[in-house]
Scaffold this motif. Structure first.
Motif, PDB file in Angstrom:
ATOM      1  N   PRO A 298     -17.765   1.828  -3.487  1.00 23.33           N
ATOM      2  CA  PRO A 298     -17.713   0.390  -3.761  1.00 23.33           C
ATOM      3  C   PRO A 298     -16.506  -0.272  -3.096  1.00 23.33           C
ATOM      4  O   PRO A 298     -15.437   0.336  -2.980  1.00 23.33           O
ATOM      5  CB  PRO A 298     -17.594   0.320  -5.286  1.00 23.33           C
ATOM      6  N   LYS A 299     -16.692  -1.519  -2.680  1.00 23.56           N
ATOM      7  CA  LYS A 299     -15.623  -2.246  -1.997  1.00 23.56           C
ATOM      8  C   LYS A 299     -14.376  -2.382  -2.858  1.00 23.56           C
ATOM      9  O   LYS A 299     -13.265  -2.341  -2.356  1.00 23.56           O
ATOM     10  CB  LYS A 299     -16.122  -3.616  -1.562  1.00 23.56           C
ATOM     11  N   THR A 300     -14.562  -2.522  -4.161  1.00 23.31           N
ATOM     12  CA  THR A 300     -13.405  -2.655  -5.050  1.00 23.31           C
ATOM     13  C   THR A 300     -12.567  -1.367  -5.081  1.00 23.31           C
ATOM     14  O   THR A 300     -11.351  -1.420  -5.191  1.00 23.31           O
ATOM     15  CB  THR A 300     -13.837  -3.075  -6.473  1.00 23.31           C
ATOM     16  N   VAL A 301     -13.225  -0.222  -4.949  1.00 22.15           N
ATOM     17  CA  VAL A 301     -12.508   1.053  -4.909  1.00 22.15           C
ATOM     18  C   VAL A 301     -11.734   1.165  -3.600  1.00 22.15           C
ATOM     19  O   VAL A 301     -10.557   1.562  -3.594  1.00 22.15           O
ATOM     20  CB  VAL A 301     -13.484   2.243  -5.082  1.00 22.15           C
ATOM     21  N   ILE A 302     -12.360   0.795  -2.512  1.00 21.12           N
ATOM     22  CA  ILE A 302     -11.677   0.814  -1.213  1.00 21.12           C
ATOM     23  C   ILE A 302     -10.476  -0.123  -1.239  1.00 21.12           C
ATOM     24  O   ILE A 302      -9.388   0.222  -0.763  1.00 21.12           O
ATOM     25  CB  ILE A 302     -12.654   0.444  -0.079  1.00 21.12           C
ATOM     26  N   ALA A 303     -10.639  -1.298  -1.835  1.00 23.15           N
ATOM     27  CA  ALA A 303      -9.531  -2.256  -1.935  1.00 23.15           C
ATOM     28  C   ALA A 303      -8.386  -1.680  -2.761  1.00 23.15           C
ATOM     29  O   ALA A 303      -7.210  -1.860  -2.421  1.00 23.15           O
ATOM     30  CB  ALA A 303     -10.021  -3.569  -2.545  1.00 23.15           C
ATOM     31  N   SER A 304      -8.714  -0.957  -3.826  1.00 23.61           N
ATOM     32  CA  SER A 304      -7.671  -0.341  -4.661  1.00 23.61           C
ATOM     33  C   SER A 304      -6.916   0.736  -3.894  1.00 23.61           C
ATOM     34  O   SER A 304      -5.686   0.839  -4.000  1.00 23.61           O
ATOM     35  CB  SER A 304      -8.280   0.259  -5.928  1.00 23.61           C
ATOM     36  N   TYR A 305      -7.634   1.546  -3.119  1.00 24.21           N
ATOM     37  CA  TYR A 305      -6.963   2.545  -2.281  1.00 24.21           C
ATOM     38  C   TYR A 305      -6.054   1.874  -1.257  1.00 24.21           C
ATOM     39  O   TYR A 305      -4.948   2.358  -0.988  1.00 24.21           O
ATOM     40  CB  TYR A 305      -7.980   3.432  -1.558  1.00 24.21           C
ATOM     41  N   GLU A 306      -6.496   0.765  -0.697  1.00 24.29           N
ATOM     42  CA  GLU A 306      -5.676   0.047   0.280  1.00 24.29           C
ATOM     43  C   GLU A 306      -4.417  -0.529  -0.370  1.00 24.29           C
ATOM     44  O   GLU A 306      -3.339  -0.498   0.215  1.00 24.29           O
ATOM     45  CB  GLU A 306      -6.495  -1.039   0.964  1.00 24.29           C
ATOM     46  N   GLU A 307      -4.544  -1.035  -1.600  1.00 26.30           N
ATOM     47  CA  GLU A 307      -3.379  -1.535  -2.332  1.00 26.30           C
ATOM     48  C   GLU A 307      -2.395  -0.399  -2.624  1.00 26.30           C
ATOM     49  O   GLU A 307      -1.184  -0.576  -2.499  1.00 26.30           O
ATOM     50  CB  GLU A 307      -3.805  -2.181  -3.649  1.00 26.30           C
ATOM     51  N   LEU A 308      -2.921   0.748  -3.019  1.00 25.18           N
ATOM     52  CA  LEU A 308      -2.075   1.907  -3.284  1.00 25.18           C
ATOM     53  C   LEU A 308      -1.348   2.335  -2.015  1.00 25.18           C
ATOM     54  O   LEU A 308      -0.144   2.588  -2.028  1.00 25.18           O
ATOM     55  CB  LEU A 308      -2.908   3.068  -3.830  1.00 25.18           C
ATOM     56  N   TYR A 309      -2.071   2.388  -0.911  1.00 29.22           N
ATOM     57  CA  TYR A 309      -1.460   2.759   0.364  1.00 29.22           C
ATOM     58  C   TYR A 309      -0.359   1.774   0.730  1.00 29.22           C
ATOM     59  O   TYR A 309       0.744   2.170   1.124  1.00 29.22           O
ATOM     60  CB  TYR A 309      -2.520   2.805   1.469  1.00 29.22           C
ATOM     61  N   ASP A 310      -0.633   0.481   0.599  1.00 30.93           N
ATOM     62  CA  ASP A 310       0.354  -0.539   0.929  1.00 30.93           C
ATOM     63  C   ASP A 310       1.596  -0.394   0.053  1.00 30.93           C
ATOM     64  O   ASP A 310       2.724  -0.484   0.548  1.00 30.93           O
ATOM     65  CB  ASP A 310      -0.245  -1.932   0.771  1.00 30.93           C
ATOM     66  N   LEU A 311       1.406  -0.171  -1.233  1.00 31.93           N
ATOM     67  CA  LEU A 311       2.537   0.014  -2.138  1.00 31.93           C
ATOM     68  C   LEU A 311       3.393   1.191  -1.712  1.00 31.93           C
ATOM     69  O   LEU A 311       4.615   1.079  -1.589  1.00 31.93           O
ATOM     70  CB  LEU A 311       2.043   0.212  -3.578  1.00 31.93           C
ATOM     71  N   CYS A 312       2.754   2.320  -1.456  1.00 32.41           N
ATOM     72  CA  CYS A 312       3.494   3.536  -1.100  1.00 32.41           C
ATOM     73  C   CYS A 312       4.133   3.449   0.283  1.00 32.41           C
ATOM     74  O   CYS A 312       5.254   3.905   0.486  1.00 32.41           O
ATOM     75  CB  CYS A 312       2.575   4.753  -1.169  1.00 32.41           C
ATOM     76  N   GLU A 313       3.441   2.854   1.221  1.00 33.65           N
ATOM     77  CA  GLU A 313       3.919   2.822   2.603  1.00 33.65           C
ATOM     78  C   GLU A 313       4.907   1.686   2.864  1.00 33.65           C
ATOM     79  O   GLU A 313       5.910   1.886   3.545  1.00 33.65           O
ATOM     80  CB  GLU A 313       2.715   2.678   3.551  1.00 33.65           C
ATOM     81  N   ASN A 314       4.636   0.508   2.314  1.00 33.52           N
ATOM     82  CA  ASN A 314       5.412  -0.677   2.683  1.00 33.52           C
ATOM     83  C   ASN A 314       6.343  -1.208   1.606  1.00 33.52           C
ATOM     84  O   ASN A 314       7.172  -2.078   1.882  1.00 33.52           O
ATOM     85  CB  ASN A 314       4.465  -1.797   3.124  1.00 33.52           C
ATOM     86  N   HIS A 315       6.196  -0.737   0.383  1.00 32.83           N
ATOM     87  CA  HIS A 315       7.014  -1.273  -0.705  1.00 32.83           C
ATOM     88  C   HIS A 315       7.779  -0.185  -1.450  1.00 32.83           C
ATOM     89  O   HIS A 315       8.170  -0.385  -2.606  1.00 32.83           O
ATOM     90  CB  HIS A 315       6.145  -2.071  -1.680  1.00 32.83           C
ATOM     91  N   SER A 316       7.996   0.932  -0.807  1.00 29.68           N
ATOM     92  CA  SER A 316       8.780   1.994  -1.429  1.00 29.68           C
ATOM     93  C   SER A 316      10.161   2.036  -0.791  1.00 29.68           C
ATOM     94  O   SER A 316      10.350   1.607   0.342  1.00 29.68           O
ATOM     95  CB  SER A 316       8.090   3.349  -1.277  1.00 29.68           C
ATOM     96  N   LYS A 317      11.097   2.544  -1.543  1.00 30.51           N
ATOM     97  CA  LYS A 317      12.454   2.697  -1.043  1.00 30.51           C
ATOM     98  C   LYS A 317      12.975   4.036  -1.526  1.00 30.51           C
ATOM     99  O   LYS A 317      12.926   4.325  -2.726  1.00 30.51           O
ATOM    100  CB  LYS A 317      13.347   1.559  -1.547  1.00 30.51           C
ATOM    101  N   ASP A 318      13.442   4.847  -0.596  1.00 28.25           N
ATOM    102  CA  ASP A 318      13.975   6.171  -0.920  1.00 28.25           C
ATOM    103  C   ASP A 318      12.968   7.021  -1.701  1.00 28.25           C
ATOM    104  O   ASP A 318      13.336   7.749  -2.621  1.00 28.25           O
ATOM    105  CB  ASP A 318      15.283   6.060  -1.703  1.00 28.25           C
ATOM    106  N   GLY A 319      11.686   6.875  -1.383  1.00 26.95           N
ATOM    107  CA  GLY A 319      10.661   7.690  -2.026  1.00 26.95           C
ATOM    108  C   GLY A 319      10.274   7.232  -3.419  1.00 26.95           C
ATOM    109  O   GLY A 319       9.637   7.978  -4.162  1.00 26.95           O
ATOM    110  N   ARG A 320      10.649   6.006  -3.774  1.00 27.47           N
ATOM    111  CA  ARG A 320      10.306   5.477  -5.100  1.00 27.47           C
ATOM    112  C   ARG A 320       9.720   4.078  -4.957  1.00 27.47           C
ATOM    113  O   ARG A 320       9.990   3.375  -3.998  1.00 27.47           O
ATOM    114  CB  ARG A 320      11.552   5.424  -5.979  1.00 27.47           C
ATOM    115  N   VAL A 321       8.915   3.703  -5.942  1.00 26.47           N
ATOM    116  CA  VAL A 321       8.359   2.349  -5.993  1.00 26.47           C
ATOM    117  C   VAL A 321       8.829   1.677  -7.275  1.00 26.47           C
ATOM    118  O   VAL A 321       9.186   2.344  -8.249  1.00 26.47           O
ATOM    119  CB  VAL A 321       6.817   2.344  -5.907  1.00 26.47           C
TER     120      VAL A 321
END
Length: 95
Positions: free
Chosen positions: A6-29
């Motif tokens: 489902p598109k909503t699941v794909i969107a959630s994975y993309e949000e998770l990826y964005d959080l981990c990749e672009n909004h983390s600092k020193d390995g933490r969010v």
């Protein structure tokens, strides 16, 4: 039978990826961004962390004015995906 993600699941994975990749600092969010990802209030999420009810985070509000929390990226990512993203790769390598 064709299985479609489902598109909503794909969107959630993309949000998770964005959080981990672009909004983390020193390995933490941050707890604010993680609560937003989970769709719950920041205050509720902090209370869950302080009570030890979040398996991928830890923290305490004892002897500290505001409290502190730590959400490492790897446990968060593993919890949210339950390792499913890595399983097809691992299964392919075993063949």
């Amino acid at each position: 039978m064709k299985i479609v993600v489902p598109k909503t699941v794909i969107a959630s994975y993309e949000e998770l990826y964005d959080l981990c990749e672009n909004h983390s600092k020193d390995g933490r969010v941050s707890a604010v961004n993680t609560a937003k990802l989970l769709g719950i209030s920041y205050e509720s999420f902090r209370r869950l962390i302080f009570n030890g009810q979040v398996p991928f985070a830890f923290g305490s509000n004892k002897m500290v004015d505001r409290g502190v929390s730590c959400i490492p990226v790897l446990p968060l990512y593993q919890f949210m995906t339950q390792g499913t993203i890595f399983r097809p790769v691992a299964d392919k390598d075993l063949q």
